[in-house]
Write an enzyme that holds these catalytic residues in place. Structure first.
Site, PDB file in Angstrom:
ATOM      1  CB  ALA A 158      -0.929   0.008   1.206  1.00 53.30           C
ATOM      2  CG  HIS A 159       5.140   1.230  -0.440  1.00 53.80           C
ATOM      3  ND1 HIS A 159       6.439   0.968  -0.781  1.00 53.80           N
ATOM      4  CD2 HIS A 159       4.946   0.629   0.750  1.00 53.80           C
ATOM      5  CE1 HIS A 159       7.010   0.242   0.165  1.00 53.80           C
ATOM      6  NE2 HIS A 159       6.124   0.021   1.095  1.00 53.80           N
ATOM      7  N   PRO A 160       2.305   4.710  -0.787  1.00 52.84           N
ATOM      8  CG  PRO A 160       2.819   6.556   0.560  1.00 52.84           C
ATOM      9  CD  PRO A 160       3.099   5.103   0.390  1.00 52.84           C
ATOM     10  CB  THR A 161       3.412   5.882  -5.570  1.00 54.17           C
ATOM     11  OG1 THR A 161       3.157   4.487  -5.772  1.00 54.17           O
ATOM     12  CG2 THR A 161       4.633   6.049  -4.697  1.00 54.17           C
TER      13      THR A 161
END
Length: 916
Positions: A158-161
């Site tokens: 779920a890395h925010p990119t």
């Protein structure tokens, strides 16, 4: 103006880009979609919006190829004269344009994939082709063993990119469906008119949908977002991948004999399990995450089993059941009398259908936790399905045995009852603090209580869903064997004396330059730790090691990090071979070059000998998940390509090529490592660099974007790069149109070598170097020195600006010289498809960057501007923040400018595509 040209891109979509001609089908789709967008802007935008968009568009196209500064300065003047409301609308228009062009490209690609011929499906970038080559090199028996043990293991994070909202993604997917319908019904004027109306309605919806989230998503929201990919794509796509491979390898026998392959894909997820720096991921969230995943897969299996059962209308006369299946039927009827009665009524003389109907009910019972009927493990379900399959085959109903029923078996074997293995990740320092408290024996802090609760949760999850559902525990910033030992100790503290600790595969994550160099020493020590050694025995020598691309690149620069990662992989692989262990290297790659991005299959084929060994695992995050797995056709091709590379990487010829190249160019590697690292550190370690970085990029503002649940930094402020996560470090540089994280130091390294012939030979023969040069070429091509210079000027450090722009120019020159075989002097000239994509988008990305720059200047100065207005018409002279009652304040105007900046971030991300 003709209807054909009422678009913010029509002229570009309708003609060639530079001297590269758009493929006719792609050109037509771009022209259709952007012309419809032009109509929407006229109908739904404020008065004069279309004309303002068109003026900026035309000016930016001219400026893109204009070597003078006149057109670019004119574009800046146009942007400066926009009110904040008008700038917001223009930014939204260009953002929607990018979504539509991306859609058109994806749709064009899927059509090409649908048109693939037999020869296209047997190249070495397919599993079938790779298998054939392996047979040539190592013989059929050895190749078959490699095929049966191959694993491709993507892990969704779920890395925010992923800047766009799920609502936007859903709208784009509906547009894709409409294009597919339109394509399937050509030359039908009535149908075409109806489809145009539906496309217009959806584009209008897309235009009116807020492109950025208003609120930070919760981890549970991120789980459900990932579930959309599973529901819409992966559940049905994965068995199709297996079937297509069987079709090629087995020909007419496919679907009527046992399959030629075993399921090789396994899904993992960090969503709901990755708590490193994310205080919102708790033990409770982890439970909910796996519950959601399990519910989705069990619902899918239940529906599929019911559907397959309805097709097995084979009578006992033509297809008698085997004795084993009859015995199983009696067992099932004893446990489920009501279900058996219903099955007998609906299928009185269809024994295979009756059994599968009860199997479907048992899957439902598993989902609803009906202990009397539920399966205790997916292996029990597979056993029942195999009994049905074997009975059908013995009755010579081969096509029913190895058709849809086989695909259901593949789905259970691939996804189990958990869908994706939930991996837990935590920082080594958190473990150290928690263990110190536990050993001290005093009152435990909230943090330590939560750490211990995680182990109890893992035990509960294993009890409910099986050990495979959650057994991997990743330790971020592993710097010693003690960091791994601490996990076992904490697990025992969690369950207490006499308690049963969960089964754990503790995985080190080596992230920094120093940790990568120390990796084998740490592994040698932990391998002697009793519980780690015991687990190695239980798994027959399976060992997993994770390597991080992001922090190593932020630590020493992208060139030195790339070389260090290669060396570490080679050393770890040699360590594993010496001990007879089966190594899986887990690659913590992101979507951008600065985070290990680039084509996955080519990266695999460039790995050191024995480092792949038929097993490849990597993180997939943010926009990359939807780009690779959002469309079924593209997902099939991606899985096939990566699996093919995973299989082929262990071929003797590939391993020998990589070994020879690393030895031949070892001296060059040493020169590049030293010089690039010196150049990078001279920049990032200079006094005042960290605050300068925060000033010349929208780093602070990106932290305010509601991209993901995890904070963008580990501390409250950015005093040094160590305080900043690698993702916003990379993301910020891409927004500033520099992409510095992916190339800084390479130009100096190549200049230090200073031998074009040798470098061209390395580009031809050394896969690691080839990948590095190609990826940097892509990164530099998407950068823009004119716009980047405007960002750098925000920081008032001309010394830093000069260093960055000089290195950028030097890198561009050397990349061009190495790759330019035509003499055109253009970067990425050897990759026309990428050059087309970049040229088709760059003028529009540039326009959004100018809008972002203006917002940044206002937000940084917080001073009124005479060109801001509350009016929606261009040219008004009301100052920043002036309300309808006439009061003015820069602070009052800030929210509108903040929204514009965040909107531009989303738009630039859509235009560049691989931003984080």
């Amino acid at each position: 103006m003709s209807e054909e040209n009422v678009t913010p891109a029509a002229s570009l979509g309708a003609r060639a880009v530079g001297d590269i001609e758009l493929p006719e089908e792609l050109r037509a789709d771009v022209r259709l979609l952007t012309s419809l967008l032009g109509r929407v802007l006229r109908e739904s935008g404020s008065p004069g919006l279309y004309e303002d968009v068109e003026q900026l568009r035309q000016t930016m196209i001219t400026a893109y190829s204009d070597e003078t500064s006149a057109s670019f300065e004119k574009a800046e003047e146009i942007v400066e004269n926009f009110s904040v409301e008008r700038a917001d609308e223009v930014a939204r228009a260009f953002t929607v344009y990018f979504h539509l062009v991306n859609l058109a490209e994806e749709f064009y690609r899927t059509r090409l994939l649908h048109q693939e011929t037999g020869s296209d499906l047997t190249g070495t970038d397919t599993v079938a082709g790779a298998y054939s080559r392996l047979i040539e090199e190592i013989g059929e028996s050895a190749a078959r063993k490699r095929l049966s043990t191959m694993r491709f293991h993507p892990v969704f994070t779920a890395h925010p990119t992923e800047a766009r909202r799920r609502a936007v993604s859903s709208s784009i997917r509906r547009l894709d469906d409409y294009l597919e319908e339109r394509y399937a019904n050509p030359s039908n004027p009535v149908y075409e008119h109806r489809m145009e109306r539906r496309l217009l309605e959806e584009i209008d919806t897309l235009w009116r949908t807020a492109p950025v989230r208003e609120h930070q998503p919760k981890p549970e929201d991120e789980v459900r977002s990932i579930m959309a990919v599973f529901d819409e794509t992966l559940y049905t796509t994965v068995p199709k991948v297996y079937r297509r491979i069987c079709d090629i390898l087995q020909g007419d026998e496919s679907g009527r004999t046992p399959p030629a392959i075993k399921p090789f894909l396994r899904l993992g997820t960090w969503v709901g399990g990755d708590r490193d720096g994310n205080p919102f991921v708790t033990a409770s969230v982890t439970k909910k995450a796996l519950a959601i995943s399990s519910d989705h897969i069990l619902r899918g299996l239940e529906v599929t089993a019911d559907r397959v059962a309805r097709t097995l209308t084979l009578s006992a006369d033509t297809t008698p059941s085997s004795p084993e299946l009859k015995a199983r039927w009696h067992q099932l009827t004893t446990a489920d009398e009501d279900g058996a009665a219903s099955a007998i009524t609906k299928a009185p003389d269809e024994p295979h259908k009756r059994v599968l109907m009860l199997v479907s009910r048992k899957i439902q019972a598993t989902r609803t936790r009906n202990a009397d009927l539920a399966y205790s493990a997916p292996e029990e379900l597979i056993s029942d399905l195999r009994l049905v399959q074997d009975s059908l085959a013995r009755a010579r109903a081969n096509r029913q045995a190895y058709g849809d029923l086989q695909q259901l078996i593949w789905q259970v074997e691939t996804f189990g009852f958990h869908l994706a293995e939930l991996e837990v990740r935590q920082h080594s320092m958190v473990h150290a603090r928690a263990l110190a408290e536990c050993e001290a024996g005093g009152e435990l802090s909230t943090e330590t209580e939560e750490v211990l609760e995680v182990f109890r949760t893992i035990a509960q999850l294993q009890g409910r869903y099986g050990v495979e559902a959650s057994r991997r525990y990743i330790v971020s910033f592993t710097q010693s064997a003690a960091d791994l030992e601490n996990v076992y100790k904490l697990a025992h503290f969690a369950v207490g004396p006499g308690g049963k600790a969960p089964v754990l595969d503790v995985i080190p994550l080596f992230e920094t330059y120093a940790d990568l160099q120390a990796s084998t020493a740490i592994l040698s020590k932990i391998a002697k730790y009793p519980e780690y050694a015991e687990r190695l025995q239980e798994t027959d020598g399976d060992v997993e090691v994770m390597i991080g691309y992001s922090d190593s690149s932020k630590d020493v620069g992208p060139v030195a990090a790339t070389l260090a990662l290669y060396e570490a992989q080679a050393n770890i692989a040699e360590w594993a071979v010496e001990r007879g262990l089966k190594l899986t290297l887990f690659h913590g790659r992101g979507g951008s070059l600065g985070r290990g991005g680039g084509p996955t299959n080519t990266a695999i084929l460039g790995q050191p000998p024995h480092s792949v060994g038929g097993r490849f695992k990597l993180t997939e995050q943010g926009e990359v998940i939807f780009a690779r797995y959002g469309d079924p056709t593209i997902a099939m091709r991606h899985i096939d390509q990566v699996a093919a590379a995973t299989l082929l990487a262990a071929a003797p010829s590939i391993e020998q090529r990589n070994l020879n190249a690393s030895e031949q160019f070892a001296d060059i590697a040493r020169v590049m490592d030293r010089s690039s690292k010196e150049r990078f550190l001279a920049l990032v370690n200079a006094e005042g660099f960290a605050p300068w970085f925060a000033t010349v990029t929208p780093m602070e503002e990106i932290g305010q974007l509601a991209l993901g649940s995890r904070p963008a930094r580990r501390g409250l402020s950015v005093k040094s790069l160590a305080d900043l996560r690698a993702i916003p470090w990379v993301f910020s540089w891409s927004q500033a149109r520099l992409n510095l994280a992916g190339w800084y130091g390479l130009g100096t390294a190549l200049q230090e070598v200073n031998d074009l012939n040798v470098l061209r030979e390395a580009y031809e023969k050394w896969p690691l170097f080839t990948t590095m040069i190609d990826n940097v070429g892509m990164s530099i091509a998407k950068a823009d020195s004119r716009i980047a210079e405007r960002y750098l000027q925000l920081g008032d450090r001309p010394d830093f600006t000069e260093m960055v722009l000089d290195e950028m120019a030097l890198t561009r020159r050397w990349i061009t010289d190495i790759t330019d075989t035509t003499g055109n002097g253009r970067i990425i000239d050897n990759r026309p498809e990428l050059q087309l994509a970049v040229k088709m988008r760059s003028p529009y990305v540039d326009a959004l960057s100018l809008l972002q720059l203006r917002a940044l200047r206002v937000l940084r100065s917080q001073e009124p501007s005479p060109n801001d207005t509350d009016s929606q018409a261009p040219g008004s002279q009301m100052p920043i923040g002036q309300s309808r009652d006439g009061s003015t304040s820069g602070a009052q105007g800030a929210p509108e400018w903040q929204h514009l900046l965040l909107l531009s971030v989303s738009g630039v991300s859509a235009g560049l595509k691989n931003t984080g």
